[in-house]
Design a protein around this motif. Sequence first.
Motif, PDB file in Angstrom:
ATOM      1  N   PRO A   1      -6.301   2.661   2.917  1.00 47.36           N
ATOM      2  CA  PRO A   1      -5.048   1.929   3.404  1.00 47.36           C
ATOM      3  C   PRO A   1      -4.296   1.105   2.530  1.00 47.36           C
ATOM      4  O   PRO A   1      -4.578   0.032   2.439  1.00 47.36           O
ATOM      5  N   THR A   2      -3.681   1.794   1.389  1.00 50.60           N
ATOM      6  CA  THR A   2      -3.113   1.060   0.298  1.00 50.60           C
ATOM      7  C   THR A   2      -1.658   1.289   0.661  1.00 50.60           C
ATOM      8  O   THR A   2      -0.999   2.153   1.140  1.00 50.60           O
ATOM      9  N   PRO A   3      -0.679   0.545   0.114  1.00 54.18           N
ATOM     10  CA  PRO A   3       0.867   0.744   0.497  1.00 54.18           C
ATOM     11  C   PRO A   3       1.376   1.903  -0.011  1.00 54.18           C
ATOM     12  O   PRO A   3       2.198   2.533   0.556  1.00 54.18           O
ATOM     13  N   TRP A   4       0.894   2.293  -1.234  1.00 57.17           N
ATOM     14  CA  TRP A   4       1.346   3.622  -1.951  1.00 57.17           C
ATOM     15  C   TRP A   4       0.985   4.743  -1.158  1.00 57.17           C
ATOM     16  O   TRP A   4       1.691   5.499  -0.839  1.00 57.17           O
ATOM     17  N   MET A   5      -0.289   4.689  -0.659  1.00 52.21           N
ATOM     18  CA  MET A   5      -0.610   5.895   0.210  1.00 52.21           C
ATOM     19  C   MET A   5       0.089   5.850   1.475  1.00 52.21           C
ATOM     20  O   MET A   5       0.431   6.984   1.974  1.00 52.21           O
ATOM     21  N   ALA A   6       0.451   4.696   2.166  1.00 51.28           N
ATOM     22  CA  ALA A   6       1.330   4.470   3.370  1.00 51.28           C
ATOM     23  C   ALA A   6       2.594   5.232   3.085  1.00 51.28           C
ATOM     24  O   ALA A   6       3.232   5.795   4.005  1.00 51.28           O
ATOM     25  N   LEU A   7       3.189   4.783   1.904  1.00 51.06           N
ATOM     26  CA  LEU A   7       4.368   5.157   1.603  1.00 51.06           C
ATOM     27  C   LEU A   7       4.477   6.810   1.556  1.00 51.06           C
ATOM     28  O   LEU A   7       5.569   7.249   2.070  1.00 51.06           O
ATOM     29  N   TRP A   8       3.613   7.182   0.597  1.00 50.27           N
ATOM     30  CA  TRP A   8       3.801   8.910   0.456  1.00 50.27           C
ATOM     31  C   TRP A   8       3.693   9.394   2.019  1.00 50.27           C
ATOM     32  O   TRP A   8       4.379  10.467   2.107  1.00 50.27           O
ATOM     33  N   ALA A   9       2.731   9.175   2.829  1.00 52.85           N
ATOM     34  CA  ALA A   9       2.595   9.524   4.121  1.00 52.85           C
ATOM     35  C   ALA A   9       3.867   9.278   4.649  1.00 52.85           C
ATOM     36  O   ALA A   9       4.219  10.448   5.560  1.00 52.85           O
ATOM     37  N   ALA A  10       4.379   8.328   4.992  1.00 54.94           N
ATOM     38  CA  ALA A  10       5.664   7.859   5.506  1.00 54.94           C
ATOM     39  C   ALA A  10       6.906   8.630   5.332  1.00 54.94           C
ATOM     40  O   ALA A  10       7.661   9.568   6.185  1.00 54.94           O
ATOM     41  N   VAL A  11       7.062   9.297   3.948  1.00 52.69           N
ATOM     42  CA  VAL A  11       7.904   9.987   3.258  1.00 52.69           C
ATOM     43  C   VAL A  11       7.670  11.114   3.980  1.00 52.69           C
ATOM     44  O   VAL A  11       8.834  11.909   4.160  1.00 52.69           O
ATOM     45  N   ILE A  12       6.642  11.760   3.533  1.00 46.73           N
ATOM     46  CA  ILE A  12       6.465  13.061   3.948  1.00 46.73           C
ATOM     47  C   ILE A  12       6.503  13.423   5.531  1.00 46.73           C
ATOM     48  O   ILE A  12       7.335  14.229   6.125  1.00 46.73           O
ATOM     49  N   VAL A  13       6.079  12.572   6.513  1.00 43.59           N
ATOM     50  CA  VAL A  13       6.210  12.829   7.824  1.00 43.59           C
ATOM     51  C   VAL A  13       7.631  12.532   8.362  1.00 43.59           C
ATOM     52  O   VAL A  13       8.185  13.174   9.152  1.00 43.59           O
ATOM     53  N   GLY A  14       8.189  11.384   7.758  1.00 43.27           N
ATOM     54  CA  GLY A  14       9.747  11.070   7.947  1.00 43.27           C
ATOM     55  C   GLY A  14      10.537  12.210   7.615  1.00 43.27           C
ATOM     56  O   GLY A  14      11.625  12.651   8.596  1.00 43.27           O
TER      57      GLY A  14
END
Length: 199
Positions: free
Chosen positions: A87-100
Amino acid sequence: MKFTIPTWITLMRIMLIPVLVLVFYLPFQWTNFATALVFAFASITDWLDGWIARRYEQYSAFGAFLDPVADKLMVAVALFLIVQGHPTPWMALWAAVIVGREIAVSALREWMAELGQRSTVRVAAIGKIKTIAQMIALLCLLYSVTPDQPPRPLPWLGREIFIVGDWLLAIAAILTLWSGLLYLRAAWPIMRAAEKNKY
């Protein structure tokens, strides 16, 4: 409703999603390998159902609808597991970009289909490259990321494979934004024309 062999394979891929989640949380040292194996098998079935459909012309409207849904569900769940395990900010950001992006492009395709312009928003070469990078990244990360509870050691070469997966996921996220912009640019003239006709 027509159920072909590719459709049954796609349904099996959807049924593998809860298996992926369950295996990810098992408290054994071999769990990482098993999780990556489940995801790899699901990815192979994604290629297999398409190959069978083309080779033997086993097409169906339900299969055409279900296949991308299964892909997006598998990718989204894999990303959620990875973010939970790391649970790091970068990992969450990449996931949010791909799902979004997947949600936005799916909505765009549906809207274009209503206008009879679905072929305008089709998969570009950059989208295929993104998919390859994304699948390899998810495979690497599922192998090397562990959930917080219960703790267990990283698998063999876990750290090195994690670094490869982390970079590939970042690249996939950037390509995701790029391909999303290409989709939007292709659809923009038709969207503007539809807006003018409305008023």
